[in-house]
Design an enzyme around this catalytic site. Structure first.
Site, PDB file in Angstrom:
ATOM      1  N   SER A 150      -4.063  -4.025  -2.794  1.00 51.60           N
ATOM      2  CA  SER A 150      -5.454  -3.952  -3.237  1.00 51.60           C
ATOM      3  C   SER A 150      -5.486  -4.225  -4.724  1.00 51.60           C
ATOM      4  O   SER A 150      -4.512  -3.948  -5.440  1.00 51.60           O
ATOM      5  CB  SER A 150      -6.030  -2.556  -2.965  1.00 51.60           C
ATOM      6  N   TYR A 172      -5.633   6.691  -2.969  1.00 57.00           N
ATOM      7  CA  TYR A 172      -5.708   5.303  -2.513  1.00 57.00           C
ATOM      8  C   TYR A 172      -5.053   4.384  -3.542  1.00 57.00           C
ATOM      9  O   TYR A 172      -4.227   3.525  -3.201  1.00 57.00           O
ATOM     10  CB  TYR A 172      -7.166   4.903  -2.288  1.00 57.00           C
TER      11      TYR A 172
END
Length: 286
Positions: A150, A172
Site C-alpha cells: 500500500s 495497517y
C-alpha cells in the site's frame, strides 16, 4: 493473451475487490486459480467483509474465461488452513507457480482497544507470510510471489493528533511497511532458486475497503456522517494525478506482469500503482 498460460496461481482475499480482479485477470491470460477467502466478518473491521456467495461469483467469473478454479473458505491467520487449500489445489492442478498474498482488512476507527491492531497485523502481515510459507515447499524455479502492499507503507505513521487513538489504522500502516521489508529480504533468499518475490503498492483502490463509512470519516473528519460524494474530493488529495482512486484491474495488470515470464528477472521490487501518490508524499518531506 496467454501471458501466464499453463500456470497455477494461489490467491488470498479472492472473493471480491482486488483479489477477485487478480483471479479473473490471471485466468484471462491462461492461469488456473486456487482462490481463498475468509468469507465472514472480523469484529474490529467496521465494513462488511466478503461472503461465501462472493467467492462463488469469483469462481463463476474465472470459469467464464475457460480456466479452472478451486475455492476454499479459509483464514490466512491459520497456516494450516493455507496449507490445506494449497493441497486441494495441488490435487486438482498438480503444481503451483504463482502466489498472490492479497488478503487484507482496514480496522480503522475501532477505538483504543488493541484488538484492531492485533487483527490487522494478523491478517495483513502474518496472513501474507502464512500464505507464502505454506506455498514455498511447492514452488520451483520460475515461480513468482507477489504481495499486496500500500502507499501507506511510505507514509509517516507518527503524524497523528492523538497517538494511540486508532490502533487498527496505525497497525495497517505498520503491516504494509513490514510486508515491504519482508518481501525485500525474501527475494534475496529465494533468488538463488530462481524464485521471484515482489510487492505491488496500490493507492486508494475502488473496492469495499475504500467505499466504506469509516474511510469516508477518515478522509472527511470535519463532517459527522460523510458520504462518498463528500469524501471523493478528499480521496484525490492523495494522488499526484487528478483522480480519486485506481481501479482493481489497474493493480491486476501489474500483478499479471510480475507473474508472467516477461518479469523473469524482476525480483525484490516495490512496484507502485499509485497515480504518483508516492511522488506527492515525497514532496511534502523535502
Amino acid at each position: 493473451m496467454g501471458r501466464v498460460e499453463g500456470k497455477v496461481a494461489f490467491i488470498t482475499g479472492a472473493a471480491r475487490g482486488q483479489g477477485r480482479s487478480h483471479a479473473v485477470r490471471l485466468a484471462e491470460e491462461g492461469a488456473d486459480i486456487i482462490a481463498v477467502d475468509l468469507c465472514r466478518d472480523i469484529e474490529t473491521n467496521k465494513y462488511p467483509l466478503a461472503r461465501p456467495e462472493d467467492l462463488k461469483e469469483t469462481a463463476r467469473l474465472v470459469e467464464a474465461t475457460g480456466r479452472r478454479i478451486v475455492t476454499a473458505e479459509a483464514d490466512v491467520r491459520e497456516i494450516a488452513q493455507m496449507s490445506a487449500a494449497i493441497d486441494q489445489g495441488l490435487e486438482a492442478f498438480g503444481k503451483l507457480d504463482i502466489v498472490v498474498a492479497n488478503a487484507g482488512i482496514m480496522p480503522i476507527l475501532g477505538g483504543p482497544n488493541m484488538q484492531g491492531w492485533l487483527d490487522v497485523i494478523g491478517v495483513n502481515l502474518m496472513g501474507a507470510q502464512n500464505a507464502i510459507h505454506a506455498a514455498l515447499p511447492h514452488l520451483t524455479a520460475g515461480a513468482s510471489i507477489i504481495a499486496t502492499g500500500s502507499t501507506a507503507a511510505f507514509m509517516q505513521n507518527d503524524i497523528v493528533e492523538n497517538p494511540g487513538a486508532d490502533p487498527g489504522g496505525a497497525g495497517y500502516t505498520v503491516a504494509k511497511m513490514m510486508i515491504s521489508q519482508y518481501i525485500h529480504e525474501l527475494a534475496r533468499v529465494l533468488s538463488a532458486q530462481m524464485i521471484r518475490a515482489n510487492v505491488v503498492h496500490p493507492t486508494n483502490c475502488n473496492t469495499a475497503m475504500l467505499q466504506s463509512d469509516s474511510m469516508y470519516q477518515i478522509f472527511r473528519p470535519d463532517l459527522e456522517n460523510p458520504t462518498l460524494e463528500d469524501a471523493k474530493g478528499a480521496f484525490g488529495v492523495q494522488q499526484a494525478m487528478p483522480i480519486p482512486w485506481v481501479e482493481p484491474v489497474d493493480v491486476s495488470n501489474a500483478v499479471l506482469y510480475l507473474a508472467s515470464d516477461e518479469a523473469r528477472y524482476v525480483t525484490g521490487t516495490q512496484m507502485r500503482v499509485d497515480a504518483g501518490g508516492y511522488l506527492k508524499m515525497q514532496s511534502f518531506h523535502v
